[in-house]
Design a protein around this motif. Structure first.
Motif, PDB file in Angstrom:
ATOM      1  N   TYR A 157       0.826  -1.207   0.000  1.00 38.19           N
ATOM      2  CA  TYR A 157       0.000   0.000   0.000  1.00 38.19           C
ATOM      3  C   TYR A 157       0.864   1.263   0.000  1.00 38.19           C
ATOM      4  CZ  TYR A 157      -4.342  -2.626   0.666  1.00 38.19           C
ATOM      5  OH  TYR A 157      -5.416  -3.464   0.486  1.00 38.19           O
ATOM      6  N   ILE A 187       2.064   1.731  -3.541  1.00 37.82           N
ATOM      7  CA  ILE A 187       0.962   2.204  -4.389  1.00 37.82           C
ATOM      8  C   ILE A 187       0.727   3.697  -4.161  1.00 37.82           C
ATOM      9  CG2 ILE A 187      -1.535   2.055  -4.766  1.00 37.82           C
ATOM     10  CD1 ILE A 187      -1.230  -0.995  -4.078  1.00 37.82           C
ATOM     11  N   ARG A 232       1.168   6.700  -6.906  1.00 36.15           N
ATOM     12  CA  ARG A 232       0.037   7.571  -7.288  1.00 36.15           C
ATOM     13  C   ARG A 232       0.412   9.040  -7.152  1.00 36.15           C
ATOM     14  NH1 ARG A 232      -4.708   5.028  -8.360  1.00 36.15           N
ATOM     15  NH2 ARG A 232      -5.318   3.135  -7.223  1.00 36.15           N
ATOM     16  N   LEU A 238       3.128  -1.958 -12.109  1.00 36.78           N
ATOM     17  CA  LEU A 238       2.303  -1.156 -11.212  1.00 36.78           C
ATOM     18  C   LEU A 238       1.969   0.195 -11.826  1.00 36.78           C
ATOM     19  CD1 LEU A 238       0.896  -0.434  -8.600  1.00 36.78           C
ATOM     20  CD2 LEU A 238       3.135   0.069  -7.576  1.00 36.78           C
ATOM     21  N   ILE A 283      -1.869   1.442 -12.625  1.00 36.15           N
ATOM     22  CA  ILE A 283      -2.448   2.659 -12.050  1.00 36.15           C
ATOM     23  C   ILE A 283      -3.109   3.504 -13.138  1.00 36.15           C
ATOM     24  CG2 ILE A 283      -1.826   4.897 -11.028  1.00 36.15           C
ATOM     25  CD1 ILE A 283       0.149   3.395  -9.231  1.00 36.15           C
ATOM     26  N   ASP A 332      -7.028   0.812  -4.749  1.00 34.73           N
ATOM     27  CA  ASP A 332      -5.816   0.402  -4.036  1.00 34.73           C
ATOM     28  C   ASP A 332      -5.887  -1.070  -3.629  1.00 34.73           C
ATOM     29  OD1 ASP A 332      -4.949   2.963  -4.328  1.00 34.73           O
ATOM     30  OD2 ASP A 332      -4.843   3.430  -2.183  1.00 34.73           O
ATOM     31  N   LEU A 352      -5.304  -3.190  -6.691  1.00 33.88           N
ATOM     32  CA  LEU A 352      -3.888  -3.157  -7.062  1.00 33.88           C
ATOM     33  C   LEU A 352      -3.055  -4.035  -6.131  1.00 33.88           C
ATOM     34  CD1 LEU A 352      -3.478   0.645  -7.852  1.00 33.88           C
ATOM     35  CD2 LEU A 352      -3.168  -1.227  -9.477  1.00 33.88           C
ATOM     36  N   ARG A 353      -3.306  -3.925  -4.830  1.00 25.02           N
ATOM     37  CA  ARG A 353      -2.567  -4.754  -3.881  1.00 25.02           C
ATOM     38  C   ARG A 353      -2.767  -6.226  -4.177  1.00 25.02           C
ATOM     39  NH1 ARG A 353      -3.749  -9.280  -1.005  1.00 25.02           N
ATOM     40  NH2 ARG A 353      -2.267  -9.559   0.668  1.00 25.02           N
TER      41      ARG A 353
END
Length: 444
Positions: free
Chosen positions: A192, A195, A199, A211, A215, A227, A230-231
């Motif tokens: 996290y 991420i 961002r 990644l 995004i 999020d 994505l994780r």
């Protein structure tokens, strides 16, 4: 099953192309291996045969948004968003990273004493994933990130957590004070945080890693990945990709080293393509046709994943066998890959089988088949090619143990070499070794 390959082959000899296994606590499995039956299973509608349901025990670790636990429209959306970073010119951007990671590892290999090459492939494969998928560029951040990830995945591999998952229990949440639960929370925070950091970057600061691309990705409704999504996908990509590729590379070295003429031909192709004292570049990879064949044949004769599965949602028929709802149909890689009518003399390592031809998608199954085939297949094949070519260019390896000492053993669902494939290493040429050190110094 302590010897799954042996038992599966024994049952196939006794019961034929289709047979049923009942495993207490896990359900009923219908095993198929003939390519026509594999095709029937893999082209079936996802409303009929579901793959995500069969992976439900992995949800506590991978997360509920992982592409491998989804079915139907949710799976189709996730797959559409995940596929682009693993195709086309995107792969070329990863080649130099993979090469430099491999060279940095070679620079640390022991001289004058045997070592298991599988452990080195583990290190290379995980570092490659963290560099190209997560996009970690600071070498000082790689080790702690890898440590957190490995601490968590070792827990998930334990029988206690696997059995709990099959029972629908998330031990990470229900027993939060366990060391394993703390390890997972630390691992998740790392993802996290990365991420969030990514961002926050401006449009011109984002990289070409997976990644960064995810995004920026948008679904058909213009919605980005959250999020949590994505994780879950990052954890899935690394968990599914690093150890399988490392094991496949170890097996490839095993097959090359026990077949000296094939090793010599593959090595010569790499040296002829790159040139004396040269450095492997992305444009060299497309010319390594024999190495492609070596990789395909190694994955055939030494598949890392012995089988894959689909769960019947409604009655289904395959090869005249009736499958009831709730039963799991299992295309069996380690049986399909050794059918003599498909692969004559199947126990002989013969890369020529794949020279100048593409594998049959329903007879060559190291990545599964059909709409659920591993979306990381192009990445894994590309990485194997880069790593093998780099090692063949820079290192002279010899097997440091009798071939008979290397047995196929099971580690959870993966098949790996029992000894890690022990080798001895020496540099091929001083000029090339110097070039390798120069490249390595730029990655540290």
């Amino acid at each position: 099953m302590s010897k799954p390959v042996h038992m599966l082959r024994k049952w196939a000899e006794r019961y034929g192309d289709i047979f049923r296994i009942e495993m207490a606590g896990f359900g009923e499995f219908v095993v198929v291996s003939a390519p026509e039956h594999v095709r029937q299973v893999c082209v079936a509608s996802p409303d009929v045969l579901r793959s995500g349901e069969g992976n439900a025990p992995l949800v506590p670790f991978l997360g509920k948004h992982s592409v491998v636990v989804l079915d139907g429209a949710a799976h189709a959306r996730a797959r559409r968003l995940l596929v682009p970073p693993f195709h086309g010119d995107r792969m070329r951007a990863y080649a130099e990273i993979m090469r430099d990671v491999t060279l940095a590892s070679i620079a640390k290999w022991p001289r004058d004493r045997p070592f298991p090459i599988q452990a080195r492939m583990d290190e290379i494969a995980l570092t490659n994933m963290l560099r190209t998928v997560v996009g970690i560029t600071d070498s000082r951040a790689i080790a702690p990130f890898a440590e957190r990830f490995l601490a968590t995945i070792r827990t998930v591999e334990s029988p206690v957590f696997l059995l709990a998952g099959y029972g629908g229990l998330d031990l990470f949440r229900s027993v939060p004070w366990l060391p394993a639960s703390r390890a997972k929370r630390s691992n998740d925070r790392g993802f996290y945080d990365e991420i969030a950091r990514r961002r926050a970057l401006g449009p011109g600061e984002k990289g070409t890693d997976v990644l960064s691309l995810l995004i920026e990705a948008r679904d058909e409704n213009g919605e980005p990945l959250t999020d949590d999504e994505l994780r879950d996908e990052l954890v899935t990509l690394i968990a599914a990709g690093y150890e399988t590729t490392a094991d496949a590379l170890a097996w490839a070295f095993e097959q090359l080293l026990v077949n000296p003429p094939i090793l010599e031909r593959a090595t010569q192709e790499v040296h002829d393509t790159v040139g004396p004292g040269g450095v492997l570049l992305p444009e060299h990879l497309g010319r390594l046709e024999y190495l492609d064949a070596v990789i395909n044949e190694s994955l055939r004769i030494r598949p890392v994943v012995p089988l894959f599965s689909r769960k019947a949602a409604v009655p289904f028929e395959v090869g005249g066998y009736d499958v009831s709802p709730g039963m799991i149909i299992t295309p069996c890689t380690v049986l399909t890959h050794f059918r003599p009518e498909v692969y004559p003399d199947p126990y002989t390592f013969r890369p020529e089988r794949f020279l100048g031809k593409k594998p049959d998608p329903y007879a060559w199954l190291p990545f599964g088949a059909g709409g659920r085939r591993c979306l990381g297949m192009p990445f894994a094949l590309y990485e194997m090619k880069v790593v093998l070519a780099t090692v063949l260019l820079r290192a002279h390896l010899t097997l440091a143990e009798p071939p008979s000492a290397i047995q196929v053993v099971r580690k959870n669902i993966l098949l790996m070499p029992s000894t890690g494939v022990k080798v001895t290493f020496r540099e091929r040429h001083l000029a090339r070794a110097s070039a390798a050190q120069n490249v390595c110094s730029t990655t540290n």
